[in-house]
Scaffold this active site. Structure first.
Site, PDB file in Angstrom:
ATOM      1  N   PRO A   2       0.745  -1.241   0.000  1.00 25.36           N
ATOM      2  CG  PRO A   2      -0.462  -1.323   1.958  1.00 25.36           C
ATOM      3  CD  PRO A   2       0.674  -1.932   1.264  1.00 25.36           C
ATOM      4  CD  GLU A   3       4.788   3.065  -2.899  1.00 28.04           C
ATOM      5  OE1 GLU A   3       4.746   4.098  -3.590  1.00 28.04           O
ATOM      6  OE2 GLU A   3       5.742   2.279  -2.920  1.00 28.04           O
ATOM      7  CE  LYS A  58       3.182   6.008   1.446  1.00 30.90           C
ATOM      8  NZ  LYS A  58       4.549   5.731   1.937  1.00 30.90           N
ATOM      9  NE  ARG A 248      12.194   1.620   3.168  1.00 30.44           N
ATOM     10  CZ  ARG A 248      10.897   1.586   2.913  1.00 30.44           C
ATOM     11  NH1 ARG A 248      10.182   2.674   2.990  1.00 30.44           N
ATOM     12  NH2 ARG A 248      10.308   0.467   2.596  1.00 30.44           N
TER      13      ARG A 248
END
Length: 258
Positions: A2-3, A58, A248
């Site tokens: 989920p973005e 989000k 990331r």
DNA sequence: CGATCTGTTAGTAG
DNA sequence: ACTACTAACAGATC
């Protein structure tokens, strides 16, 4: 996972299945989800109809007449609908039974997802200091978020306090399409370039929503199809490299992006 | 077996 | 007060 686009597709899916349906029963299957909620929070939502949904970045909000239920999906959260008396899907943490025979399940294998009840969406957003939703972002937002910043463009794109909704793949996708090296300090982007970058991110989000966020259905020009270390870049000149930025994994082509 | 994963946040240091 | 970085959360997948 989920973005912004994934959450938006879930929101639309929820509206398609249970908007204006009455909530009859709440089952908390993972008690960790509700430890910080008030006692008897269920009473504020049960026996009300789902009258409105909202999404900012989000974060998803469902209005049940008196109060909003807020959901965040973490890394692996999702919404699955099943008939009320069917087996629960694997990793269900919460089940909401509606009076149209559907059960809405919040599934979440890694359990990073969160839930809360909130009276006003606006106060929730200001407490979180969440930035404007990517789809509503302005040229002025783009100018302000990058100017005079030393941290990488990638790190800035990921900051939900600047603009809400961009996640790891969407940031890589926008940087690749705008030919910007992900480690470029934000402040060294021209105002015009910064605006193009944010605009690109917005376009990508819309394209992804249009494809229902099924990656296989994304148009061929999407970088996400090549986003793997040592893959050939579509430019034909370089290989995809991987570095860590803002904690990331970040994929890019050093030939295209400088 | 070890590395990896599309997110957030408490803690830490400056 | 703000900025930036890290570890931690947990389990499937490769």
């Amino acid at each position: 996972m989920p973005e912004l686009p994934e959450v938006e597709v879930m929101r639309r899916n929820i509206e398609a299945h249970v908007l204006h349906a009455g909530l009859r029963k709440v089952d908390v299957l993972d008690p960790r989800l509700t430890t910080s909620l008030p006692q008897n929070w269920e009473n504020a939502v049960v026996n009300n109809e789902l009258s409105e949904t909202r999404r900012v970045g989000k974060y998803l909000f469902l209005f049940f007449g008196k109060t909003w239920l807020h959901l965040h999906f973490g890394m692996t959260g999702s919404i699955v609908f099943v008939p009320t008396n069917d087996h629960l899907p694997k990793y269900s943490r919460l089940a909401l039974d509606f009076d149209n025979g559907l059960r809405m399940c919040f599934t979440d294998p890694r359990t990073f997802g969160k839930m809360d009840v909130v009276n006003r969406v606006e106060s929730f957003l200001s407490t979180k200091k969440l930035g404007r939703d990517l789809l509503d972002a302005t040229e002025d937002d783009a100018k302000k978020m990058f100017v005079n910043r030393k941290i990488s463009a990638k790190a800035i794109l990921l900051k939900q306090k600047e603009v809400a909704g961009i996640g790891n793949w969407l940031a890589d996708e926008a940087l690749f399409r705008q030919k910007i090296h992900p480690a470029t300090p934000g402040g060294s982007l021209s105002e015009r370039k910064a605006q193009h970058l944010l605009d690109e991110a917005k376009r990508i989000a819309v394209e992804a929503i249009d494809a229902d966020t099924h990656y296989g259905d994304f148009p061929d020009h999407f970088f996400v199809h090549h986003r793997k270390e040592n893959n050939d870049c579509p430019c034909g000149m370089g290989k995809i490299e991987k570095v860590q930025l803002a904690g990331r994994s970040t994929y890019f082509c050093s030939t295209c992006q400088s």
